[in-house]
Design an enzyme around this catalytic site. Structure first.
Site, PDB file in Angstrom:
ATOM      1  CE  LYS A   1      -4.442   1.060   0.191  1.00 17.27           C
ATOM      2  NZ  LYS A   1      -5.568   0.269  -0.328  1.00 17.27           N
TER       3      LYS A   1
HETATM    4  P1  NAD Z   1     -13.165   7.536  -2.852  1.00 15.65           P
HETATM    5  O1  NAD Z   1     -12.196   8.596  -2.470  1.00 15.65           O
HETATM    6  O2  NAD Z   1     -13.562   7.380  -4.265  1.00 15.65           O
HETATM    7  O3  NAD Z   1     -14.521   7.711  -1.994  1.00 15.65           O
HETATM    8  C1  NAD Z   1     -14.522   7.825  -0.613  1.00 15.65           C
HETATM    9  C2  NAD Z   1     -15.926   8.255  -0.198  1.00 15.65           C
HETATM   10  O4  NAD Z   1     -15.990   8.303   1.230  1.00 15.65           O
HETATM   11  C3  NAD Z   1     -16.316   9.650  -0.675  1.00 15.65           C
HETATM   12  O5  NAD Z   1     -17.718   9.678  -0.945  1.00 15.65           O
HETATM   13  C4  NAD Z   1     -16.025  10.536   0.537  1.00 15.65           C
HETATM   14  O6  NAD Z   1     -16.806  11.713   0.550  1.00 15.65           O
HETATM   15  C5  NAD Z   1     -16.431   9.595   1.636  1.00 15.65           C
HETATM   16  N1  NAD Z   1     -15.802   9.896   2.921  1.00 15.65           N
HETATM   17  C6  NAD Z   1     -14.529  10.293   3.158  1.00 15.65           C
HETATM   18  N2  NAD Z   1     -14.347  10.476   4.467  1.00 15.65           N
HETATM   19  C7  NAD Z   1     -15.521  10.160   5.054  1.00 15.65           C
HETATM   20  C8  NAD Z   1     -15.982  10.140   6.383  1.00 15.65           C
HETATM   21  N3  NAD Z   1     -15.165  10.493   7.379  1.00 15.65           N
HETATM   22  N4  NAD Z   1     -17.264   9.759   6.617  1.00 15.65           N
HETATM   23  C9  NAD Z   1     -18.078   9.399   5.605  1.00 15.65           C
HETATM   24  N5  NAD Z   1     -17.713   9.410   4.331  1.00 15.65           N
HETATM   25  C10 NAD Z   1     -16.462   9.790   4.069  1.00 15.65           C
HETATM   26  O7  NAD Z   1     -12.549   6.158  -2.268  1.00 15.65           O
HETATM   27  P2  NAD Z   1     -12.957   4.685  -2.667  1.00 15.65           P
HETATM   28  O8  NAD Z   1     -11.987   4.188  -3.661  1.00 15.65           O
HETATM   29  O9  NAD Z   1     -14.427   4.604  -2.920  1.00 15.65           O
HETATM   30  O10 NAD Z   1     -12.591   3.919  -1.313  1.00 15.65           O
HETATM   31  C11 NAD Z   1     -13.511   3.802  -0.245  1.00 15.65           C
HETATM   32  C12 NAD Z   1     -13.044   2.660   0.648  1.00 15.65           C
HETATM   33  O11 NAD Z   1     -13.009   1.452  -0.109  1.00 15.65           O
HETATM   34  C13 NAD Z   1     -11.634   2.812   1.227  1.00 15.65           C
HETATM   35  O12 NAD Z   1     -11.594   2.189   2.484  1.00 15.65           O
HETATM   36  C14 NAD Z   1     -10.785   2.021   0.248  1.00 15.65           C
HETATM   37  O13 NAD Z   1      -9.562   1.593   0.811  1.00 15.65           O
HETATM   38  C15 NAD Z   1     -11.716   0.869  -0.022  1.00 15.65           C
HETATM   39  N6  NAD Z   1     -11.445   0.124  -1.251  1.00 15.65           N
HETATM   40  C16 NAD Z   1     -11.419   0.751  -2.457  1.00 15.65           C
HETATM   41  C17 NAD Z   1     -11.192  -0.003  -3.606  1.00 15.65           C
HETATM   42  C18 NAD Z   1     -11.219   0.626  -4.975  1.00 15.65           C
HETATM   43  O14 NAD Z   1     -11.134  -0.128  -5.957  1.00 15.65           O
HETATM   44  N7  NAD Z   1     -11.365   1.919  -5.099  1.00 15.65           N
HETATM   45  C19 NAD Z   1     -10.959  -1.374  -3.513  1.00 15.65           C
HETATM   46  C20 NAD Z   1     -11.025  -1.973  -2.260  1.00 15.65           C
HETATM   47  C21 NAD Z   1     -11.271  -1.219  -1.143  1.00 15.65           C
END
Ligand code: NAD
Length: 441
Positions: free
Chosen positions: A131
């Site tokens: 990561k």
């Molecule tokens: P992103 O930045 O696209 O979206 C994050 C979302 O969470 C946004 O809507 C943001 O406004 C919201 N957010 C941020 N802080 C917040 C808070 N304190 N309370 C509520 N909402 C909040 O990120 P993403 O890629 O969608 O990732 C979200 C989660 O999924 C993370 O934990 C990431 O590690 C995990 N994840 C992502 C992927 C991927 O393919 N993108 C894969 C596996 C896991």
């Protein structure tokens, strides 16, 4: 209540589990690393491994800590800290996202790298876990500034990455555009185009069809599988989704398409709620127009903390770590928690949910769809031969359901939660790789 979320009263308690982590890998404070170490200690205990093996599994293989000076658009200079951690590479190259968020620190990156190791092992990908992160709020910088930060970060960690060493992907605060900059910087340094150094790239430069929605699609497959075990289906459940980013927004769309009532969603600014279900199509248009779910006319405001406790069937935390904690886990009303985010449930909260009979589909299984299609993208890039979207979706579904069934079988056999089963299975696979390879020298 429409206020911002309280992201994480992280309350993992490393002291609560005997020999939670060897001294070399003990977290400096409560938070995601304490949660990850507590989870690992549980799996190590179940598997009967000794302290030496525990120490190897608990400790990052390689870590790099870099400073990133940025020439701002106005001519001034700013400085950021960045990290890349390879937790384990015994099953293949490191694989893991790159996060841009002001709260990024080395312990968070270590935890996320460790979860990547287990996730890749659960879905049987030939990868280890890695990561990266930069402590920056990307919303405060121009695209040109973010490009300079990304290129400098890439160049600082260059010796650690590559298609056979460590492959990056988007995470919170980064996207396909960021991956294009990483890929270009790396390729220019090597003198030829190397698409396999990142996944989640734009299609034009070797990205894969289906990657942008893969994590969400996997979340939906695993929700469906969990419901099926209880004789339920998506068409008869009410769902709340926290986080409306890359994972949460597509998941909400897919749930709605499958007939589920998505009654609440939120982002970092607050949330919206409507009994009977939100019109997700119109909500997506609203977000495209305004940048947030708040202010959506056809719903009531709801706070992020409140959303977690709504009377729904399925809760999907898809934002940040540690949102389900010792305080609120007792009040969760959903019967299923499907972890779209990494580490949304602290260790004590996990114990409370298990005690209450709430089924948690753990992150390392539920959100593995993203890394599965990242793997497909990497394979396609290595072969310079691209698959159709239908092929990708079908192979993704097969992998997700196969992994779910394997985890559920261990859970039934051992009478443990899906999380403990997923950890047991994955930690064992990684430990086996160590044993078979032997110890050098
Ligand atoms: P992103 O930045 O696209 O979206 C994050 C979302 O969470 C946004 O809507 C943001 O406004 C919201 N957010 C941020 N802080 C917040 C808070 N304190 N309370 C509520 N909402 C909040 O990120 P993403 O890629 O969608 O990732 C979200 C989660 O999924 C993370 O934990 C990431 O590690 C995990 N994840 C992502 C992927 C991927 O393919 N993108 C894969 C596996 C896991």
């Amino acid at each position: 209540m429409t206020g911002n979320a309280t992201p994480a009263a992280h309350d993992a308690d490393p002291g609560a589990v005997p020999s939670v982590a060897p001294a070399t890998a003990r977290p400096t404070h409560d938070g995601p690393l304490a949660t990850a170490q507590t989870q690992l200690a549980g799996a190590v205990r179940r598997l009967g491994y000794d302290d030496g093996l525990h120490a190897m599994l608990a400790t990052s293989r390689r870590e790099i800590n870099v400073s990133i000076p940025l020439r701002r658009d106005d001519g001034s200079t700013a400085l950021f800290h960045g990290y890349r951690v390879q937790h384990n590479v015994s099953r293949g190259p490191g694989k893991g996202g790159l996060r841009y968020h002001p709260a990024v620190d080395i312990d968070e990156v270590r935890a996320l790298a460790m979860w990547m190791t287990w996730k890749c092992a659960v879905v049987e990908l030939p990868y280890g876990g890695a990561k990266g992160g930069v402590a920056i709020d990307p919303r405060l910088f121009s695209q040109a500034e973010l490009e300079r930060v990304t290129r400098r970060y890439t160049s600082e960690i260059m010796p650690m990455i590559g298609p056979a060493r460590d492959i990056m992907a988007p995470d919170i605060g980064t996207d396909a555009r960021t991956m294009a900059w990483v890929m270009d910087t790396y390729s220019v340094s090597q003198g030829y185009t190397i698409p396999g150094v990142v996944t989640g790239k734009p299609l034009e430069i070797g990205g894969s069809l289906g990657r942008a929605t893969a994590t969400s699609r996997g979340v939906v497959h695993s929700t469906r599988a969990a419901l099926r075990e209880a004789g339920r289906e998506l068409g008869d459940v009410r769902i709340a989704v926290q986080g409306f980013g890359k994972v949460g927004s597509h998941a909400a769309v897919m749930y709605a398409e499958a007939g589920a009532r998505v009654e609440a969603v939120s982002d970092q600014y607050g949330g919206v709620h409507r009994d009977g279900g939100l019109d997700i199509g119109r909500l997506v248009e609203h977000v495209e127009r305004t940048g947030s779910v708040i202010g959506f006319a056809e719903a009531d405001p709801v706070g992020n903390d409140e959303l977690l406790l709504l009377d729904v069937d399925v809760l999907v935390p898809a934002a940040v770590e540690g949102v389900l904690n010792r305080e609120n886990a007792t009040h969760v009303k959903a019967q299923w928690v499907v972890e779209g985010a990494n580490g949304p449930t602290s260790a004590p909260a996990d114990a409370i949910l298990a005690e209450r009979g709430i089924v948690v589909v753990p992150d390392i299984l539920a959100n593995a769809g993203g890394v599965v299609v990242s793997y497909f993208e990497w394979v396609q890039a290595q072969q310079a031969y691209w698959w159709t979207e239908a092929e990708i979706e079908q192979r993704l579904e097969e992998r997700m359901l196969h992994a779910y069934d394997a985890v559920a079988a261990v859970a039934r056999r051992e009478r443990i939660s899906l999380r403990d089963a997923a950890l047991m299975l994955s930690v064992q696979r990684v430990a086996e790789a160590h044993k078979i390879r032997g110890l050098y020298p």
